[in-house]
Write a protein that holds these residues in place. Structure first.
Motif, PDB file in Angstrom:
ATOM      1  N   UNK A  98       0.784  -1.209   0.004  1.00  0.00           N
ATOM      2  CA  UNK A  98      -0.028  -0.045  -0.090  1.00  0.00           C
ATOM      3  C   UNK A  98       0.683   1.327   0.014  1.00  0.00           C
ATOM      4  N   UNK A  99       2.150   1.278   0.803  1.00  0.00           N
ATOM      5  CA  UNK A  99       2.917   2.261   0.658  1.00  0.00           C
ATOM      6  C   UNK A  99       3.420   2.549  -0.735  1.00  0.00           C
ATOM      7  N   UNK A 100       3.733   1.532  -1.372  1.00  0.00           N
ATOM      8  CA  UNK A 100       4.201   1.786  -2.745  1.00  0.00           C
ATOM      9  C   UNK A 100       3.332   2.344  -3.737  1.00  0.00           C
ATOM     10  N   UNK A 101       2.160   1.657  -3.532  1.00  0.00           N
ATOM     11  CA  UNK A 101       0.862   2.068  -4.331  1.00  0.00           C
ATOM     12  C   UNK A 101       0.419   3.365  -4.068  1.00  0.00           C
ATOM     13  N   UNK A 102       0.457   3.892  -2.866  1.00  0.00           N
ATOM     14  CA  UNK A 102      -0.149   5.211  -2.797  1.00  0.00           C
ATOM     15  C   UNK A 102       0.595   6.212  -3.133  1.00  0.00           C
ATOM     16  N   UNK A 103       1.890   6.090  -3.179  1.00  0.00           N
ATOM     17  CA  UNK A 103       2.943   7.081  -3.558  1.00  0.00           C
ATOM     18  C   UNK A 103       3.236   7.085  -4.845  1.00  0.00           C
ATOM     19  N   UNK A 104       2.563   5.944  -5.810  1.00  0.00           N
ATOM     20  CA  UNK A 104       2.942   5.569  -7.283  1.00  0.00           C
ATOM     21  C   UNK A 104       4.334   5.583  -7.371  1.00  0.00           C
ATOM     22  N   UNK A 105       4.947   4.779  -6.401  1.00  0.00           N
ATOM     23  CA  UNK A 105       6.465   4.257  -6.560  1.00  0.00           C
ATOM     24  C   UNK A 105       6.657   3.001  -7.161  1.00  0.00           C
ATOM     25  N   UNK A 106       7.187   2.915  -8.353  1.00  0.00           N
ATOM     26  CA  UNK A 106       7.501   1.357  -8.796  1.00  0.00           C
ATOM     27  C   UNK A 106       8.469   0.771  -8.066  1.00  0.00           C
ATOM     28  N   UNK A 107       8.575  -0.619  -7.914  1.00  0.00           N
ATOM     29  CA  UNK A 107       9.362  -1.473  -6.833  1.00  0.00           C
ATOM     30  C   UNK A 107       9.546  -2.684  -7.434  1.00  0.00           C
ATOM     31  N   UNK A 108      10.463  -3.313  -6.876  1.00  0.00           N
ATOM     32  CA  UNK A 108      10.725  -4.929  -7.055  1.00  0.00           C
ATOM     33  C   UNK A 108      10.784  -5.542  -5.816  1.00  0.00           C
ATOM     34  N   UNK A 109      10.655  -6.853  -5.899  1.00  0.00           N
ATOM     35  CA  UNK A 109      10.580  -7.813  -4.784  1.00  0.00           C
ATOM     36  C   UNK A 109      11.771  -8.857  -4.984  1.00  0.00           C
ATOM     37  N   UNK A 110      12.337  -9.036  -3.724  1.00  0.00           N
ATOM     38  CA  UNK A 110      13.304 -10.311  -3.807  1.00  0.00           C
ATOM     39  C   UNK A 110      13.407 -10.726  -2.491  1.00  0.00           C
ATOM     40  N   UNK A 111      13.740 -12.072  -2.340  1.00  0.00           N
ATOM     41  CA  UNK A 111      13.804 -12.699  -1.252  1.00  0.00           C
ATOM     42  C   UNK A 111      15.033 -12.241  -0.383  1.00  0.00           C
ATOM     43  N   UNK A 112      14.866 -12.482   0.681  1.00  0.00           N
ATOM     44  CA  UNK A 112      16.044 -12.354   1.667  1.00  0.00           C
ATOM     45  C   UNK A 112      16.675 -13.703   2.111  1.00  0.00           C
ATOM     46  N   UNK A 113      17.801 -13.896   1.498  1.00  0.00           N
ATOM     47  CA  UNK A 113      18.324 -15.274   1.456  1.00  0.00           C
ATOM     48  C   UNK A 113      18.599 -15.978   3.190  1.00  0.00           C
ATOM     49  N   UNK A 114      19.032 -14.730   4.224  1.00  0.00           N
ATOM     50  CA  UNK A 114      19.163 -15.039   5.528  1.00  0.00           C
ATOM     51  C   UNK A 114      17.951 -15.157   6.082  1.00  0.00           C
ATOM     52  N   UNK A 115      16.725 -14.887   5.653  1.00  0.00           N
ATOM     53  CA  UNK A 115      15.618 -14.809   6.471  1.00  0.00           C
ATOM     54  C   UNK A 115      14.477 -15.840   5.482  1.00  0.00           C
ATOM     55  N   UNK A 116      14.287 -16.986   5.904  1.00  0.00           N
ATOM     56  CA  UNK A 116      13.295 -17.907   5.049  1.00  0.00           C
ATOM     57  C   UNK A 116      11.887 -17.176   5.119  1.00  0.00           C
ATOM     58  N   UNK A 117      11.408 -16.903   4.126  1.00  0.00           N
ATOM     59  CA  UNK A 117      10.197 -16.447   3.818  1.00  0.00           C
ATOM     60  C   UNK A 117      10.038 -14.967   3.717  1.00  0.00           C
ATOM     61  N   UNK A 118      11.042 -14.303   4.023  1.00  0.00           N
ATOM     62  CA  UNK A 118      11.105 -12.810   4.051  1.00  0.00           C
ATOM     63  C   UNK A 118      11.191 -12.362   2.683  1.00  0.00           C
ATOM     64  N   UNK A 119      10.818 -11.192   2.472  1.00  0.00           N
ATOM     65  CA  UNK A 119      10.713 -10.451   1.091  1.00  0.00           C
ATOM     66  C   UNK A 119      11.584  -9.096   1.406  1.00  0.00           C
ATOM     67  N   UNK A 120      12.076  -8.450   0.377  1.00  0.00           N
ATOM     68  CA  UNK A 120      12.433  -7.248   0.356  1.00  0.00           C
ATOM     69  C   UNK A 120      11.905  -6.409  -0.781  1.00  0.00           C
ATOM     70  N   UNK A 121      11.093  -5.379  -0.512  1.00  0.00           N
ATOM     71  CA  UNK A 121      10.496  -4.626  -1.306  1.00  0.00           C
ATOM     72  C   UNK A 121      11.173  -3.351  -1.563  1.00  0.00           C
TER      73      UNK A 121
END
Length: 259
Positions: A98-121
């Motif tokens: 919602x943060x990225x959408x409400x500010x019309x900011x394009x972004x990418x997602x990637x996993x965080x290898x050190x944390x199972x199941x975590x994502x970095x947007x």
């Protein structure tokens, strides 16, 4: 009569035992976002951050600034637009999207290898990185250290039993000469089970190693502190501020939280 002094006395001697064992689960926080019960979110930038921006920056540019339990705080974009690198952590992926959408900011997602199941947007510009995971899964080896911290709605949202763990993590993420802006809330803890939780000054001292100076009831400043963590000495400027919750505001939070 000094209303603020009277209120301070009541709070300092209030029994916070009712909140001491309160535990809010991760699932409950996710549900708040899903149901949009987010009375803690501010649609506008926080006036305390604006007032103490110079203290946070201390004349420096291009800082790394950390937002613990960031939600979709609008202040993140405000600081990023100034040229700073913003890093946040939040358990709700919905909040981050919602943060990225409400500010019309394009972004990418990637996993965080050190944390199972975590994502970095991460914003396409690269200066906003938001981690979707438990804050306690983070470490300086994953996110690095920070020049500045904006802690509004984080310490007061952490379960009381986890505060020491939280404070130790924050101190471990501090760069030397970092600035930490901390906002707590003031109200009679006997009238609300939390969150937000009431954190007395005495506990802030035990957590961070300093006692805030007595100042204006709504706006308290403290000086320098020395904190030693795992043998690493950090010199950090801590600014502590209090938001006095009026009864109308407390009722709104109760309605939003379903408490």
């Amino acid at each position: 009569m000094d209303r603020s002094a009277d209120a301070a006395g009541v709070l300092e001697h209030s029994d916070v035992g009712a909140q001491k064992n309160r535990v809010v689960t991760e699932e409950e926080w996710l549900q708040k976002w899903e149901m949009h019960n987010i009375g803690f979110h501010k649609e506008q930038g926080h006036p305390f951050l604006q007032k103490y921006l110079d203290v946070l920056l201390s004349g420096r540019s291009g800082l790394r600034i950390f937002f613990p339990l960031c939600g979709k705080a609008v202040d993140m974009k405000w600081l990023a637009d100034m040229g700073h690198c913003v890093v946040g952590v939040e358990v709700s992926e919905q909040a981050l999207k919602e943060f990225f959408a409400e500010h019309s900011l394009p972004y990418s997602e990637e996993p965080v290898p050190e944390i199972p199941g975590a994502k970095k947007l991460q914003s396409t510009s690269g200066n906003i990185s938001l981690y979707c995971c438990s804050i306690y899964d983070l470490s300086s080896s994953i996110v690095g250290k920070f020049d500045g911290f904006w802690d509004r709605g984080a310490l007061v949202a952490v379960n009381p039993c986890d505060r020491q763990r939280y404070a130790s993590l924050m101190i471990s993420l501090m760069e030397e000469n970092s600035s930490y802006l901390l906002v707590t809330v003031s109200y009679d803890p006997n009238k609300h089970k939390g969150p937000p939780f009431y954190v007395p000054e005495s506990e802030i001292k035990s957590l961070f190693g300093f006692l805030p100076e007595k100042g204006d009831w709504l706006d308290k400043m403290v000086g320098d502190m020395e904190a030693s963590v795992q043998g690493c000495l950090n010199s950090a400027r801590i600014i502590a501020m209090e938001e006095l919750l009026l009864m109308s505001e407390l009722c709104e939070l109760l309605l939003c939280s379903g408490s």
